[in-house]
Motif scaffolding. Structure first.
Motif, PDB file in Angstrom:
ATOM      1  N   THR A  90       0.827  -1.207   0.000  1.00 46.75           N
ATOM      2  CA  THR A  90       0.000   0.000   0.000  1.00 46.75           C
ATOM      3  C   THR A  90       0.864   1.263   0.000  1.00 46.75           C
ATOM      4  OG1 THR A  90      -0.160   0.082   2.426  1.00 46.75           O
ATOM      5  CG2 THR A  90      -1.840  -1.179   1.244  1.00 46.75           C
ATOM      6  N   LEU A  91       0.327   2.300  -0.601  1.00 44.78           N
ATOM      7  CA  LEU A  91       0.966   3.616  -0.648  1.00 44.78           C
ATOM      8  C   LEU A  91       0.010   4.648  -0.091  1.00 44.78           C
ATOM      9  CD1 LEU A  91       2.960   5.869  -1.691  1.00 44.78           C
ATOM     10  CD2 LEU A  91       1.693   5.757  -3.868  1.00 44.78           C
ATOM     11  N   VAL A 108       2.362  10.730 -10.006  1.00 48.12           N
ATOM     12  CA  VAL A 108       2.879   9.722  -9.084  1.00 48.12           C
ATOM     13  C   VAL A 108       3.079   8.452  -9.903  1.00 48.12           C
ATOM     14  CG1 VAL A 108       2.566   8.592  -6.852  1.00 48.12           C
ATOM     15  CG2 VAL A 108       1.412  10.773  -7.328  1.00 48.12           C
ATOM     16  N   LEU A 109       4.308   7.939  -9.898  1.00 46.97           N
ATOM     17  CA  LEU A 109       4.672   6.837 -10.779  1.00 46.97           C
ATOM     18  C   LEU A 109       5.268   5.685  -9.971  1.00 46.97           C
ATOM     19  CD1 LEU A 109       6.520   9.016 -13.449  1.00 46.97           C
ATOM     20  CD2 LEU A 109       4.126   8.274 -13.520  1.00 46.97           C
ATOM     21  N   ALA A 110       5.208   4.488 -10.534  1.00 47.32           N
ATOM     22  CA  ALA A 110       5.803   3.314  -9.875  1.00 47.32           C
ATOM     23  C   ALA A 110       6.313   2.349 -10.929  1.00 47.32           C
ATOM     24  CB  ALA A 110       4.775   2.615  -8.986  1.00 47.32           C
ATOM     25  N   THR A 111       7.394   1.635 -10.589  1.00 51.37           N
ATOM     26  CA  THR A 111       7.925   0.593 -11.467  1.00 51.37           C
ATOM     27  C   THR A 111       8.676  -0.434 -10.637  1.00 51.37           C
ATOM     28  OG1 THR A 111       9.234   0.125 -13.452  1.00 51.37           O
ATOM     29  CG2 THR A 111      10.128   1.749 -11.921  1.00 51.37           C
ATOM     30  N   ASN A 112       8.716  -1.648 -11.129  1.00 53.93           N
ATOM     31  CA  ASN A 112       9.562  -2.671 -10.505  1.00 53.93           C
ATOM     32  C   ASN A 112      10.747  -3.017 -11.405  1.00 53.93           C
ATOM     33  OD1 ASN A 112       8.166  -4.047 -12.514  1.00 53.93           O
ATOM     34  ND2 ASN A 112       7.945  -5.937 -11.317  1.00 53.93           N
ATOM     35  N   SER A 132      -3.980   8.429 -10.509  1.00 55.57           N
ATOM     36  CA  SER A 132      -5.438   8.305 -10.405  1.00 55.57           C
ATOM     37  C   SER A 132      -5.879   7.273  -9.373  1.00 55.57           C
ATOM     38  CB  SER A 132      -6.025   7.933 -11.776  1.00 55.57           C
ATOM     39  OG  SER A 132      -5.530   6.672 -12.199  1.00 55.57           O
ATOM     40  N   ARG A 133      -4.952   6.592  -8.739  1.00 55.28           N
ATOM     41  CA  ARG A 133      -5.328   5.617  -7.707  1.00 55.28           C
ATOM     42  C   ARG A 133      -5.656   6.288  -6.373  1.00 55.28           C
ATOM     43  NH1 ARG A 133      -2.018  -0.080  -8.576  1.00 55.28           N
ATOM     44  NH2 ARG A 133      -2.074  -0.057 -10.861  1.00 55.28           N
ATOM     45  N   GLY A 134      -5.500   7.590  -6.324  1.00 55.36           N
ATOM     46  CA  GLY A 134      -5.838   8.340  -5.120  1.00 55.36           C
ATOM     47  C   GLY A 134      -6.178   9.769  -5.504  1.00 55.36           C
ATOM     48  N   ALA A 135      -6.183  10.654  -4.505  1.00 53.86           N
ATOM     49  CA  ALA A 135      -6.511  12.062  -4.730  1.00 53.86           C
ATOM     50  C   ALA A 135      -5.284  12.918  -4.474  1.00 53.86           C
ATOM     51  CB  ALA A 135      -7.647  12.492  -3.809  1.00 53.86           C
ATOM     52  N   VAL A 136      -5.076  13.940  -5.326  1.00 51.90           N
ATOM     53  CA  VAL A 136      -4.000  14.900  -5.112  1.00 51.90           C
ATOM     54  C   VAL A 136      -4.589  16.294  -5.009  1.00 51.90           C
ATOM     55  CG1 VAL A 136      -2.220  13.494  -6.213  1.00 51.90           C
ATOM     56  CG2 VAL A 136      -3.557  15.110  -7.590  1.00 51.90           C
ATOM     57  N   PHE A 145      -4.037  11.341  -0.076  1.00 50.36           N
ATOM     58  CA  PHE A 145      -4.112  10.526  -1.288  1.00 50.36           C
ATOM     59  C   PHE A 145      -5.045   9.339  -1.085  1.00 50.36           C
ATOM     60  CE2 PHE A 145      -2.211   7.274  -4.201  1.00 50.36           C
ATOM     61  CZ  PHE A 145      -2.340   7.969  -5.408  1.00 50.36           C
ATOM     62  N   GLY A 146      -5.118   8.846   0.152  1.00 51.45           N
ATOM     63  CA  GLY A 146      -5.839   7.611   0.438  1.00 51.45           C
ATOM     64  C   GLY A 146      -4.843   6.470   0.524  1.00 51.45           C
ATOM     65  N   THR A 147      -5.346   5.260   0.629  1.00 50.43           N
ATOM     66  CA  THR A 147      -4.484   4.081   0.686  1.00 50.43           C
ATOM     67  C   THR A 147      -4.609   3.333  -0.632  1.00 50.43           C
ATOM     68  OG1 THR A 147      -4.789   3.916   3.083  1.00 50.43           O
ATOM     69  CG2 THR A 147      -3.958   1.967   1.947  1.00 50.43           C
ATOM     70  N   ALA A 148      -3.587   3.444  -1.466  1.00 48.75           N
ATOM     71  CA  ALA A 148      -3.612   2.831  -2.794  1.00 48.75           C
ATOM     72  C   ALA A 148      -2.969   1.451  -2.743  1.00 48.75           C
ATOM     73  CB  ALA A 148      -2.876   3.707  -3.798  1.00 48.75           C
ATOM     74  N   ASP A 149      -3.591   0.492  -3.390  1.00 48.00           N
ATOM     75  CA  ASP A 149      -3.076  -0.881  -3.473  1.00 48.00           C
ATOM     76  C   ASP A 149      -2.154  -0.983  -4.691  1.00 48.00           C
ATOM     77  OD1 ASP A 149      -2.582  -3.585  -3.555  1.00 48.00           O
ATOM     78  OD2 ASP A 149      -4.683  -4.196  -3.419  1.00 48.00           O
ATOM     79  N   LEU A 150      -0.861  -1.317  -4.434  1.00 47.03           N
ATOM     80  CA  LEU A 150       0.126  -1.430  -5.514  1.00 47.03           C
ATOM     81  C   LEU A 150       0.577  -2.875  -5.733  1.00 47.03           C
ATOM     82  CD1 LEU A 150       2.456   1.613  -4.684  1.00 47.03           C
ATOM     83  CD2 LEU A 150       0.252   1.592  -5.879  1.00 47.03           C
ATOM     84  N   THR A 151      -0.118  -3.817  -5.142  1.00 49.73           N
ATOM     85  CA  THR A 151       0.326  -5.215  -5.193  1.00 49.73           C
ATOM     86  C   THR A 151       0.429  -5.726  -6.624  1.00 49.73           C
ATOM     87  OG1 THR A 151      -0.947  -5.466  -3.137  1.00 49.73           O
ATOM     88  CG2 THR A 151      -0.014  -7.465  -4.095  1.00 49.73           C
ATOM     89  N   ASP A 152      -0.422  -5.222  -7.509  1.00 49.84           N
ATOM     90  CA  ASP A 152      -0.410  -5.684  -8.899  1.00 49.84           C
ATOM     91  C   ASP A 152       0.853  -5.270  -9.647  1.00 49.84           C
ATOM     92  OD1 ASP A 152      -1.673  -3.009  -8.595  1.00 49.84           O
ATOM     93  OD2 ASP A 152      -1.653  -3.041 -10.793  1.00 49.84           O
ATOM     94  N   LEU A 153       1.640  -4.366  -9.076  1.00 50.30           N
ATOM     95  CA  LEU A 153       2.825  -3.861  -9.766  1.00 50.30           C
ATOM     96  C   LEU A 153       4.086  -4.665  -9.482  1.00 50.30           C
ATOM     97  CD1 LEU A 153       2.281  -0.029  -9.247  1.00 50.30           C
ATOM     98  CD2 LEU A 153       1.520  -1.469 -11.157  1.00 50.30           C
TER      99      LEU A 153
END
Length: 309
Positions: A90-91, A108-112, A132-136, A145-153
């Motif tokens: 979570t983020l 807001v970006l993410a990569t593995n 778009s997974r949360g609010a800015v 922002f909220g609690t964003a689920d990033l497990t799929d990444l």
């Protein structure tokens, strides 16, 4: 002559005795140690207390060292070994955007997958836009922002993850100033939550990239409380600036920890008092051990405790 021979034999005997003594390991005993609670609190193998009560563990016997696992998350004897486990990644963070009216200036970006940590590798990496997974924020009002689920990444518990904030300011009008607070990335497991990154823990590990930093403060800065980038005025050059986390090894779960309540240089204790901070069912575990450089002998004592509201 005879005296010399006698002294020589005595010296050899002493050396032999010393060698035998040094080759023998020091003997230690298994601790004779037990723990008890108030029997009036016992109901079907569980000791029941009200929230705020003091749990008094009564000791008998003797031990050189005693460690205590309360049974709370992160303090469980069964979880003492480190492991790799993937829970829910979570983020969360909060943001505010001040000055000017430019839009879409923060991503807001993410990569593995990062081939390297040079600017070209970062810019060309396969980033996923997670804005778009949360609010800015849209103005100076702080927005969670909220609690964003990033497990799929991520692929599995051995994978890593990078989070980036990418800022874009355009010349011609006042550029926005962004402040990011309460940044946290967690691995949420059923038994506990493992912090993977936070502002206070990782202040020294953020990496910054950019094409133009004009004015000079038009770049991200990191502190123990926030990430911030200050936009330039209308005549300032266009500015693209990144700030990126260290690699977050998402599945690394450190072992649970104990509290040391007695060491070998302290006298035996008669009791240990503890107050559980919240309702729940806990397995309280005491590990008593004696040890030398060569070996350790220990006993484990466990009690089930229920704390009611």
């Amino acid at each position: 002559m005879l005296k010399h021979i006698h002294m020589k034999k005595s010296f050899i005997i002493l050396l032999s005795f010393f060698a035998v003594a040094c080759s023998k390991k020091m003997e230690i005993d298994t601790p004779d140690f037990n723990v008890a609670l108030d029997p009036a609190k016992l109901v079907s193998d569980t000791f029941t207390y009200r929230l705020g009560d003091t749990t008094r563990f009564k000791f008998s016997g003797s031990a050189g060292n005693i460690a205590f696992y309360s049974g709370e998350p992160g303090k469980r004897y069964d979880g003492r070994a480190s492991a790799n486990k993937l829970g829910k990644i979570t983020l969360g963070f909060s943001s505010k955007s001040e000055f000017g009216t430019q839009t879409n200036t923060l991503q807001v970006l993410a990569t593995n997958k990062l081939a390297g940590l040079d600017s070209a590798a970062v810019v060309n990496a396969a980033w996923t836009n997670i804005t778009s997974r949360g609010a800015v924020a849209t103005n100076a009002t702080v927005v969670p922002f909220g609690t964003a689920d990033l497990t799929d990444l991520v692929a599995n518990e051995n994978d890593s993850l990078f989070i980036a904030f990418k800022y874009s300011g355009v010349t011609g009008t006042t550029q926005r100033t962004w402040t990011i607070t309460e940044f946290i990335v967690n691995n949420v497991l059923p038994e506990k939550t493992v912090s993977l990154s936070s502002l206070s823990a990782d202040v020294a590990y953020w990496t910054r990239y950019g094409n133009v930093w004009s004015p000079a403060n038009g770049r991200w800065t990191a502190s123990a409380t926030d990430l911030k980038i200050t936009g330039g005025g209308g005549s300032a050059a266009s500015n693209t600036s990144w700030i990126i986390t260290k690699p977050l090894y998402i599945g690394r779960v450190p072992g649970d920890v104990s509290t040391g309540i007695k060491s070998i240089n302290e006298p035996d204790k008669e009791e240990y008092a503890f107050v559980y901070p919240s309702p729940g069912v806990y397995k309280a575990t005491f590990v008593a051990f004696n040890h030398t450089l060569d070996e350790q002998k220990s006993v484990v004592r466990e009690l089930i405790i229920k704390v009611t509201p």
